[in-house]
Design an enzyme around this catalytic site. Sequence first.
Site, PDB file in Angstrom:
ATOM      1  N   LYS A  19       0.870  -1.186   0.000  1.00 54.97           N
ATOM      2  CA  LYS A  19       0.000   0.000   0.000  1.00 54.97           C
ATOM      3  C   LYS A  19       0.903   1.231   0.000  1.00 54.97           C
ATOM      4  O   LYS A  19       1.946   1.235   0.691  1.00 54.97           O
ATOM      5  CB  LYS A  19      -0.887  -0.042   1.249  1.00 54.97           C
TER       6      LYS A  19
ATOM      7  N   SER B 226      -9.700   1.852   3.014  1.00 56.86           N
ATOM      8  CA  SER B 226      -8.825   2.621   2.163  1.00 56.86           C
ATOM      9  C   SER B 226      -7.777   1.781   1.421  1.00 56.86           C
ATOM     10  O   SER B 226      -7.146   2.297   0.503  1.00 56.86           O
ATOM     11  CB  SER B 226      -8.102   3.666   3.012  1.00 56.86           C
TER      12      SER B 226
ATOM     13  N   SER C 129      -9.952  -0.588   7.171  1.00 53.43           N
ATOM     14  CA  SER C 129      -9.384  -0.445   5.821  1.00 53.43           C
ATOM     15  C   SER C 129      -8.682  -1.660   5.248  1.00 53.43           C
ATOM     16  O   SER C 129      -8.304  -1.640   4.078  1.00 53.43           O
ATOM     17  CB  SER C 129      -8.422   0.730   5.785  1.00 53.43           C
TER      18      SER C 129
HETATM   19  N1  GLN Z   1     -13.150   4.155   6.551  1.00 48.86           N
HETATM   20  C1  GLN Z   1     -12.575   4.562   7.789  1.00 48.86           C
HETATM   21  C2  GLN Z   1     -12.154   6.013   7.685  1.00 48.86           C
HETATM   22  O1  GLN Z   1     -12.419   6.585   6.702  1.00 48.86           O
HETATM   23  C3  GLN Z   1     -11.411   3.686   8.148  1.00 48.86           C
HETATM   24  C4  GLN Z   1     -10.210   3.984   7.347  1.00 48.86           C
HETATM   25  C5  GLN Z   1      -9.046   3.138   7.727  1.00 48.86           C
HETATM   26  O2  GLN Z   1      -9.178   2.090   8.350  1.00 48.86           O
HETATM   27  N2  GLN Z   1      -7.884   3.621   7.364  1.00 48.86           N
HETATM   28  O3  GLN Z   1     -11.571   6.566   8.561  1.00 48.86           O
END
Ligand code: GLN
Length: 480
Positions: free
Chosen positions: A73, A148, A172
């Site tokens: 990532k 994400s 994410s």
């Molecule tokens: N969707 C969640 C957010 O927008 C979690 C994102 C994540 O785990 N990085 O914060």
Amino acid sequence: MTLTITKIAEDLAAGRCSSREIVDDLLVRIKAHSALNAFISVDEDAARQGAEAADRARRAGAGVLAGVPIAHKDIFCTSGVKTTCGSRMLADFVPPYDATVVEKMKAAGCVMVGKTNMDEFAMGSSNETSFFGPVRNPWDPQRVPGGSSGGSAAAVAARLVPGATGTDTGGSIRQPAALCGITGLKPSYGRVSRYGLIAFASSLDQAGPLAQSAADCAHLLSAMAGFDVRDATSLDVPVPDYAATLGKDLKGLRIGVVKEHFAQGVEPAVLDVLREALREYERQGAVLVDVSLPNSAHAVPCYYVLAPAEASSNLARYDGVRYGFRAAEYKDLEDMYKKTRSEGFGPEVKRRIMIGTYALSAGYYDAYYLKALKLRRLIADDFARAFERCDVLAGPASPSTAFALGAKNTDPVSMYLNDIFTIPVNLAGLPALSMPAGFVGGLPVGMQLIGRYLDEARLLNVAHRFQEVTDWHARVPAGI
Ligand code: GLN
């Protein structure tokens, strides 16, 4: 073409193919599926050289992952390789060092083929906040891959790489794994070093693997986990050989079925798939126990105070002075800060910085931040009580299958609710994974399994036993 890490490792060990051949093949596939937009950067020459070096090392005797191609990532710092975090702010940033996860996986012999697309600063559930454009879901390119870590999930689902890294602050790893039909694990907080991982919300961020199966995730987790003096929150305990502990039978395993996770708000067809998966576990000798997590209803609002608060502090460093983007024209220092941050960050990141700064401001700290911290404790206590009566918890990873691109990005709250089942786990610091449990309308459904602190080995085994008798995880999207 469904080469798993386990199979690649076997083929390499038996001399049936070389890492260079596999990498060449994947580079062709990555190009052919570039419309998915799963990668932010691919360095073909470096990947080929890495593969050749791994082939040489293997001849001298090397570990199971030697020569296995993976992707990181684009939130992990990679020495000499652009690391954007999905943001304009870091679009040209080339770190001078490797994140610990990157370093460890290199030491294990993994060959990095590229850096995957992601929501900007890991803020999002659909991969639509990336400065580099949205990622498409290999099961239906009109739909989101989740976020994400959507680039990593789409790359694994489209068989562009057999495994990838992700990070999970509120879901994410698990939510995109669910929406893309792959297996993804968020380790216990402290299990994997956060050094060199671009920070979003430091008390919640945790890195983990995404792959086709639990067995593959086990190999990757063994390589990435472990104590690191450079991360004060990393835990000094030995790392098990997770792959070696797979295969135990499930007789007597107590699976907690979370009442609140099998309720209104979840697509009914998703729940049907999960109930069928639970029946499979019963056939294997597991017993189902009803449990409740009453405070998890408050997890999303609690998270959306704490995570933005930490983000507002972590993201203060992007000021145009030290590194990263700087606005081209400005009047004075203050104007330079303002223009740099206005032009360098996207709308979702700005929203989080504003919420976080507000929640931490003198007049509101007690009302919001402190209260959210208290809720966090109550949520963690719920889990502790549940785990007195069961060994793992099971439920949906996401309330729905993959939704259409653009369907939720004008309504932040409906976007935030995607993580309603994953967020409580981060707040409690526990390990959890998502694995494919079936399909609804041609789209994958993910089952979330949550474990006790540091109980990753059990989680992986429970998922592995399911994957031995089902083939949901082995299904490949049409056209892939
Ligand atoms: N969707 C969640 C957010 O927008 C979690 C994102 C994540 O785990 N990085 O914060």
